[in-house]
Scaffold this motif. Structure first.
Motif, PDB file in Angstrom:
ATOM      1  N   ASP A   1       0.875   8.280  -3.495  1.00 49.81           N
ATOM      2  CA  ASP A   1       0.040   8.962  -4.489  1.00 49.81           C
ATOM      3  C   ASP A   1      -0.989   9.871  -3.812  1.00 49.81           C
ATOM      4  O   ASP A   1      -1.234  11.016  -4.250  1.00 49.81           O
TER       5      ASP A   1
ATOM      6  N   GLN B   1       2.723   2.723  -2.318  1.00 51.79           N
ATOM      7  CA  GLN B   1       2.538   3.589  -3.468  1.00 51.79           C
ATOM      8  C   GLN B   1       1.196   4.326  -3.398  1.00 51.79           C
ATOM      9  O   GLN B   1       1.097   5.492  -3.781  1.00 51.79           O
ATOM     10  N   ASP B   2       0.177   3.630  -2.872  1.00 49.07           N
ATOM     11  CA  ASP B   2      -1.112   4.298  -2.708  1.00 49.07           C
ATOM     12  C   ASP B   2      -1.006   5.448  -1.721  1.00 49.07           C
ATOM     13  O   ASP B   2      -1.602   6.521  -1.921  1.00 49.07           O
TER      14      ASP B   2
ATOM     15  N   TYR C   1       0.816  -1.207   0.000  1.00 49.69           N
ATOM     16  CA  TYR C   1       0.000   0.000   0.000  1.00 49.69           C
ATOM     17  C   TYR C   1       0.853   1.261   0.000  1.00 49.69           C
ATOM     18  O   TYR C   1       0.311   2.376   0.056  1.00 49.69           O
TER      19      TYR C   1
END
Length: 287
Positions: free
Chosen positions: A102, A98-99, A96
């Protein structure tokens, strides 16, 4: 001239005794002595000795008892090796992450755009809307915003890497500890099986010695029974000789009694190995 010869004959009862004695000897010695009745008897292994032998010779118990633990220790060492090197952290990176990055950068971009709009409002209020000063302010603001955005992103990436690397190091240490524990068990387990083997073997040897004493007593009884008729005739023959010659006869027994089980026990060590060694010497002596 006629020669007269005088012969002194034994009394009739002596002749009768001699004839009866001869018949008994002939009948007794007509058939061979059945020596199988008092042949040496050897006590067999008892359940405790069989159990000790079973443990000692079973793969994974007495023989090779350490092998499963050595194999498992090798597996842990291999796992630890896979947790070392430049890419060891990668399996521990959060899926998670990268989420999170972002979402964080999207929020930053939203805040940055709001700030950029504020520059336009300030320029309009000061009468510099669309002028060179507004352009300079926007350029400076955007440069700082881009730099801050890059620092924020790199910080998030560094945080994820640091956490993953710590988890990889922790897992490496765990695998190494597990491997060392397995090696320790590999050295201890054979000793535990050995204690069982020694305990069962010692108890079995004691029981076997008791069984051997019973067999020895049976063998001695059978031997005495087999020689009893010979002993009786020997004693009878000595008595007849005494009557015939008028001199006291001497009789020596043909049977020398074997050591009793108690005598054997007193002369043999109490440990199982000593018991069996003493019994082997005893068998050799009577052959």
């Amino acid at each position: 001239m006629a020669v007269t010869q005088t012969q002194a004959l034994p009394p009739q009862y002596v002749e009768d005794l001699q004839k009866d004695y001869g018949k008994q000897v002939t009948a007794l010695t007509a058939a061979p002595l059945d020596t199988d009745k008092f042949a040496p008897l050897v006590a067999s292994q008892n359940p405790a000795q069989q159990a000790a032998y079973q443990i000692a010779t079973t793969q994974g118990q007495g023989i090779g008892a350490f092998q499963p633990y050595i194999s498992q220790a090798g597996a842990y060492d291999t796992a630890a090796a896979n947790l070392s090197g430049a890419g060891a952290y990668q399996p521990f990176m959060s899926p998670y992450q990268q989420d999170v990055i972002d979402a964080t950068l999207a929020e930053y971009d939203t805040q940055s755009a709001a700030g950029l709009a504020g520059i336009g409002q300030q320029a309009a209020m000061s009468g510099n809307l669309g002028g060179g000063r507004e352009g300079v302010m926007r350029s400076e603001y955007q440069s700082k915003s881009d730099m801050n955005r890059a620092l924020l992103q790199s910080g998030l990436l560094q945080q994820g890497f640091t956490q993953a690397n710590q988890l990889a190091n922790q897992a490496f240490g765990q695998q190494m500890n597990l491997g060392q524990n397995q090696q320790g068990l590999a050295s201890q387990v054979p000793g535990l099986y050995g204690q069982d083997i020694n305990t069962l073997g010692s108890a079995g040897a004691t029981q076997q010695s008791q069984q051997q004493a019973v067999l020895d007593a049976i063998r001695e009884r059978n031997r005495l029974r087999a020689y009893e008729p010979y002993e009786r005739l020997g004693f009878q023959g000595s008595g007849i000789q005494t009557i015939t010659s008028g001199m006291p006869g001497q009789y020596q027994s043909m049977v020398t009694p074997n050591p009793t089980p108690l005598q054997n026990a007193l002369g043999i060590a109490s440990v199982g190995g000593g018991l069996m060694t003493g019994y082997g010497d005893y068998l050799s002596a009577i052959k």
